[in-house]
Enzyme design. Structure first.
Site, PDB file in Angstrom:
ATOM      1  N   GLU A   1       0.844  -1.199   0.000  1.00 45.26           N
ATOM      2  CA  GLU A   1       0.000   0.000   0.000  1.00 45.26           C
ATOM      3  C   GLU A   1       0.876   1.244   0.000  1.00 45.26           C
ATOM      4  O   GLU A   1       0.421   2.325   0.328  1.00 45.26           O
ATOM      5  CB  GLU A   1      -0.983  -0.012   1.170  1.00 45.26           C
TER       6      GLU A   1
ATOM      7  N   CYS B   1      -3.119  -4.383   4.127  1.00 47.65           N
ATOM      8  CA  CYS B   1      -1.999  -5.259   4.515  1.00 47.65           C
ATOM      9  C   CYS B   1      -2.158  -6.683   3.997  1.00 47.65           C
ATOM     10  O   CYS B   1      -1.321  -7.537   4.260  1.00 47.65           O
ATOM     11  CB  CYS B   1      -1.865  -5.298   6.038  1.00 47.65           C
TER      12      CYS B   1
ATOM     13  N   HIS C   1      -1.436 -11.598  11.471  1.00 44.21           N
ATOM     14  CA  HIS C   1      -1.059 -10.224  11.108  1.00 44.21           C
ATOM     15  C   HIS C   1      -0.760  -9.467  12.405  1.00 44.21           C
ATOM     16  O   HIS C   1      -1.431  -9.655  13.415  1.00 44.21           O
ATOM     17  CB  HIS C   1      -2.191  -9.561  10.330  1.00 44.21           C
TER      18      HIS C   1
ATOM     19  N   LYS D   1      -3.785 -11.278  21.659  1.00 43.87           N
ATOM     20  CA  LYS D   1      -5.187 -11.247  22.076  1.00 43.87           C
ATOM     21  C   LYS D   1      -6.034 -12.181  21.202  1.00 43.87           C
ATOM     22  O   LYS D   1      -6.861 -12.937  21.711  1.00 43.87           O
ATOM     23  CB  LYS D   1      -5.695  -9.802  21.999  1.00 43.87           C
TER      24      LYS D   1
ATOM     25  N   ASN E   1       5.042  -2.510  12.499  1.00 43.89           N
ATOM     26  CA  ASN E   1       4.157  -3.180  11.551  1.00 43.89           C
ATOM     27  C   ASN E   1       4.618  -2.865  10.136  1.00 43.89           C
ATOM     28  O   ASN E   1       4.525  -1.724   9.694  1.00 43.89           O
ATOM     29  CB  ASN E   1       2.718  -2.697  11.782  1.00 43.89           C
TER      30      ASN E   1
END
Lengths: 382, 354
Positions: free
Chosen positions: B84, B116, B240, B249, B272
């Site tokens: 991107e 992504c 991801h 989580k 990231n």
């Protein structure tokens, strides 16, 4: 004036609802309130809401919500008084019934905030302050409250940890409230060390951004017993305003509008603060939790944090304060909050409140718009 | 999804720029409370140098992947980059990479965009092309020099880096293969960037529950049902990694223990890398995996979509590991820079030419 009673109540849970819009939320509460009066028709609708215009680009809210909830063509309009919109909507609905214009009126409150980023919501909420003399200079609503909190702590010599008892009590109460947005407990250490938002206000001093809707049905004496086995009388109402620009205020540690509105409401209901069993007050930030109790005549200036630390105002005490968890932990769906408060007090008095229960005869709800700019006080009696 | 012929991985490679900025430096610059980014479980992020972009990062990662695959570049029949942050709004990046590596001219190729997740879409497309015998090898690159507005919370994580994979039919030079995949895509606008806007917008909490968590959990549950697998069947899980907290989580929501996630959790140390995020994590896992082990790979892209893959590691993988620099090597090769140098490298400040 005629006597007015709360006869029907409907609430949604407060939270982040990505799959429900403003009208769906309102209809959910309205239908519950109508069920509560056996499906009887209401004659008018008053809706408390702050940001349908600034966030949702939607005006003409009364008509939209009446239509969507299937109330069909009745007189309907929105009442706006910033974060105090809900309390003023109750005041307006009360007036419509007390005056004899209508016998059965629905008072709703609804707010939808969570589909907007915090910076947009903060800008919307900041419109509660003076756009020309405060907002223009870039201060947020949290920033204004931070000035007050700092002043309170310095004037009365209260430490950070001493301030933190309010959120701890509120979260404890909310942990038993099925409608609460933040139904979990926190510790003094967690509050004092939570993220700094606007010094000295920390994250856990602040009420959360949330969505929710509440609806009440108010009725005249003639209809109250027909529509409910447990009608709760609105025994006193008071509404007062103050300078919006805080630089014009004599004393930042008093909200004059609360003092004035409560005086009127106490006089009308013929009660003293000492007779109140349950209070739902507008603790948008920790410092307001304390100041409101002082302005309403329940405690002495600057002594409230210490009293709460010693167990005063906890469940079982008279008055019990914010058994719902307050704005801090029940949540603060802005324009709906004042309606939630009156609904919660009414449920306590009629005995069907699902959270922390208070056994009492008389209750009080206080709703604030802006930093004490518009304050409404409603006193209810079983 | 499961192709008629299994497709696998012949080679993998990554590239992470050596520059790092500490998150504490960003906190101090913008007046965040010290320790703010610790809540995101991110401590530093990789910063592309002034002469690096998605094309150079993609080239470096692809070179490493081709080394591990031990093939002649001209054998590659398709080259894709998911990104991107294309250096050109209009003009393919893969033609530059393909030309530099000697893959062109007889090849398919395109730059793909799905936040992504675009490189993951390239993996799915390549599986189809290879399984149907249209091509022998595909080169898939996921690379980004991610943008974030100065002062936005995104700035703590948006970083630069990439990964590349050479895919081939199972048994044809492969050291792992895709047992199956499951994709889950909806119109959930949690993060976007409009034309002429230099930085993306994001929907705060909307990026969590209805976007990241819902899509990843749906893809993983779909895959497990499709293949009849349970959490205990997997040795590793790579999700991801928009920050260091979300993957742990989502793992806990799905019932994966932390120790299956940590080997592929790289974001805390480099930020990231967007299209490189899950794929760098997979590379780190391949560099320690043993034949017969099963890996869950779950890229995610805002907008939103997620693909869950079950990958079985095959024989010969250990011999490929040292043929190119490993993720560990890139993590160790670092040089800290100040916020001002970072601002210069990322084009946040411009020199006025007199």
């Amino acid at each position: 004036m005629r006597k007015v009673y709360v006869v029907g109540i409907g609430l949604t849970k407060i939270g982040r609802f990505f799959d429900k819009g403003l009208r769906e939320l309102f209809a959910e509460a309205a239908i519950k309130a109508l069920d509560d009066i056996g499906g009887e028709k209401v004659q008018a609708l008053v809706v408390g809401n702050m940001m349908s215009s600034s966030l949702g680009e939607q005006n003409n809210l009364g008509a939209i919500l009446a239509d969507y909830a299937g109330l069909g063509g009745i007189p309907a309009f929105k009442v706006e008084a910033a974060c105090g919109s809900g309390g003023v909507a109750v005041y307006t609905g009360y007036s419509l019934v007390a005056s004899g214009l209508f016998d059965i009126v629905m008072v709703g409150g609804v707010e939808k905030q969570t589909e907007y980023p915090t910076r947009i919501v903060s800008k919307g909420l900041a419109q509660a302050s003076d756009a020309e003399y405060e907002l223009f200079y870039g201060i947020s609503f949290t920033g204004l409250n931070a000035l007050v909190m700092r002043k309170y702590m310095e004037t009365y010599g209260i430490s950070r940890d001493e301030m933190s008892v309010w959120p701890v009590l509120m979260h404890k109460n909310a942990s038993k409230n099925p409608y609460a947005q933040l139904p979990f407990e926190v510790t003094i250490e967690q509050v004092s060390n939570s993220m700094l938002i606007a010094d000295p206000i920390r994250l856990l001093d602040s009420s959360p951004i949330g969505d929710g809707a509440a609806a009440l049905v108010l009725a005249s004496e003639k209809y109250a017993r027909k529509l409910s086995d447990t009608p709760v009388e609105i025994a006193g109402v008071g509404l007062a305003t103050d300078h919006i620009y805080i630089a014009y205020r004599d004393d930042l540690l008093k909200l004059k509008a609360t003092i004035n509105a409560s005086k009127v409401a106490y006089r009308m209901a013929k009660v003293e603060p000492s007779q109140i069993d349950v209070v739902e007050e507008h603790d948008a930030f920790t410092v307001l939790g304390y100041m409101n109790l002082e302005d309403l005549g329940f405690s002495e200036r600057g002594k409230t944090p210490k009293e709460i630390a010693e167990g005063r105002f906890h469940p079982g005490d008279k008055p019990t304060v914010n058994p719902s968890g307050g704005l801090k932990a029940r949540g603060h769906p802005v324009g709906a909050t004042g309606v939630y408060q009156v609904a919660e007090v009414a449920m306590q008095l009629r005995g069907d409140y699902p959270g922390v229960k208070v056994n009492g005869e008389i209750g009080l709800a206080q709703s604030i718009g802006g930093l004490g700019t518009t304050v409404s006080v409603t006193i209810l009696r079983r | 999804m499961k192709p008629v012929n299994d497709v696998g991985i012949a080679g993998w490679g990554v590239y992470i720029p050596k520059y790092r900025i500490k998150c504490s430096e960003i906190e101090a610059m913008w007046g965040f409370q010290p320790g703010y980014c610790r809540n995101l479980n991110v401590y530093e992020k990789a910063v592309a140098g002034v002469d690096e972009d998605t094309i150079t990062i993609g080239y470096e990662a692809a070179k490493n992947a081709l080394r591990r695959a031990k093939i002649t570049p001209s054998e590659v029949g398709a080259i894709y980059v998911g990104t991107e942050s294309k250096p050109y709004a209009v003009k393919p990046s893969i033609t530059v990479v393909g030309e530099a590596l000697g893959i062109t001219p007889e090849t398919l190729g395109a730059d793909l965009e799905f936040a992504c997740r675009a490189a993951s879409e390239a993996i799915e497309a390549s599986i189809g092309l290879i399984a149907s015998d249209m091509i022998k090898y595909s080169l898939v690159i996921g690379a980004d020099t991610a943008q974030a507005s100065p002062g936005d919370v995104l700035e703590f994580t948006a970083s630069s880096g990439g990964a590349a994979y050479v895919l081939a039919k199972r048994g044809n030079n492969t050291v792992a293969y895709f047992e199956g995949s499951f994709s889950y895509i909806t119109d959930t606008p949690d993060f976007w960037r409009r034309p002429r806007s230099p930085y993306p917008y994001h929907g705060e909490q909307f990026t969590g529950d209805p976007a990241y968590f819902h899509h990843i959990i749906s893809a993983v549950k779909g895959l497990m049902e499709f293949l009849g697998l349970r959490v205990s069947d997997f040795d590793y899980a790579v999700f991801h990694q928009p920050n260091g907290r979300f993957p742990l989580k989502v793992a806990s929501k799905l019932g994966f223990p932390k120790d299956k996630v940590l080997p592929g959790l790289i974001t805390p140390y480099i930020g990231n890398t967007y299209n490189g995020s899950a794929l760098i994590g997979l590379a780190a896992v391949l560099e320690q995996a043993k034949p017969g082990q099963r890996i869950l790979l779950v890229p995610f892209g805002s907008g939103s979509g997620s693909d869950a893959y079950s990958i079985i590691v095959g024989d010969g993988i250990e011999e490929r590991v040292d043929l190119a620099p490993k993720v560990k090597d890139f993590l160790e090769n670092k040089e800290y820079i100040s916020y001002s140098l970072y601002a210069k490298f990322r084009g946040l400040i411009e020199k006025f030419e007199m």
